[in-house]
Write a protein that holds these residues in place. Sequence first.
Motif, mmCIF file in Angstrom:
data_model
loop_
_atom_site.group_PDB
_atom_site.id
_atom_site.type_symbol
_atom_site.label_atom_id
_atom_site.label_comp_id
_atom_site.label_asym_id
_atom_site.label_seq_id
_atom_site.Cartn_x
_atom_site.Cartn_y
_atom_site.Cartn_z
ATOM 1 N N TRP A 152 0.841 -1.202 0.000
ATOM 2 C CA TRP A 152 0.000 0.000 0.000
ATOM 3 C C TRP A 152 0.874 1.248 0.000
ATOM 4 N N GLN A 205 2.771 1.934 -3.422
ATOM 5 C CA GLN A 205 1.973 2.391 -4.564
ATOM 6 C C GLN A 205 1.903 3.916 -4.644
ATOM 7 N N TYR A 206 2.199 4.610 -3.538
ATOM 8 C CA TYR A 206 2.139 6.060 -3.516
ATOM 9 C C TYR A 206 3.503 6.721 -3.625
#
Length: 86
Positions: A81, A84-85
């Motif tokens: 998670w 992905q940023y």
Amino acid sequence: MPVLIDFWAAWCGPCRAMAPQFEQAAQMAPDIRFVKVDSDAAPLASQRYGIRSIPTLLLVKGGQEIARQSGVMPAAQIVAWTRQYL
């Protein structure tokens, strides 16, 4: 360096369940700084970031929030998670 903040509290069962996952994720991603903030001990930090439920993960880069996620996640999912940023 990106910072992943875990807002938690000692009385929170899901927070206690996520604690070892957060620690394991920190070992899996040494290029990210992992920080825990006790919402009870630091209510102004929780207020500043508008934390409404815990556990909440807040990803910060360059002083700006870039992502937020509430709820328990396994270590691999925390890392995926976060990546992905970035």
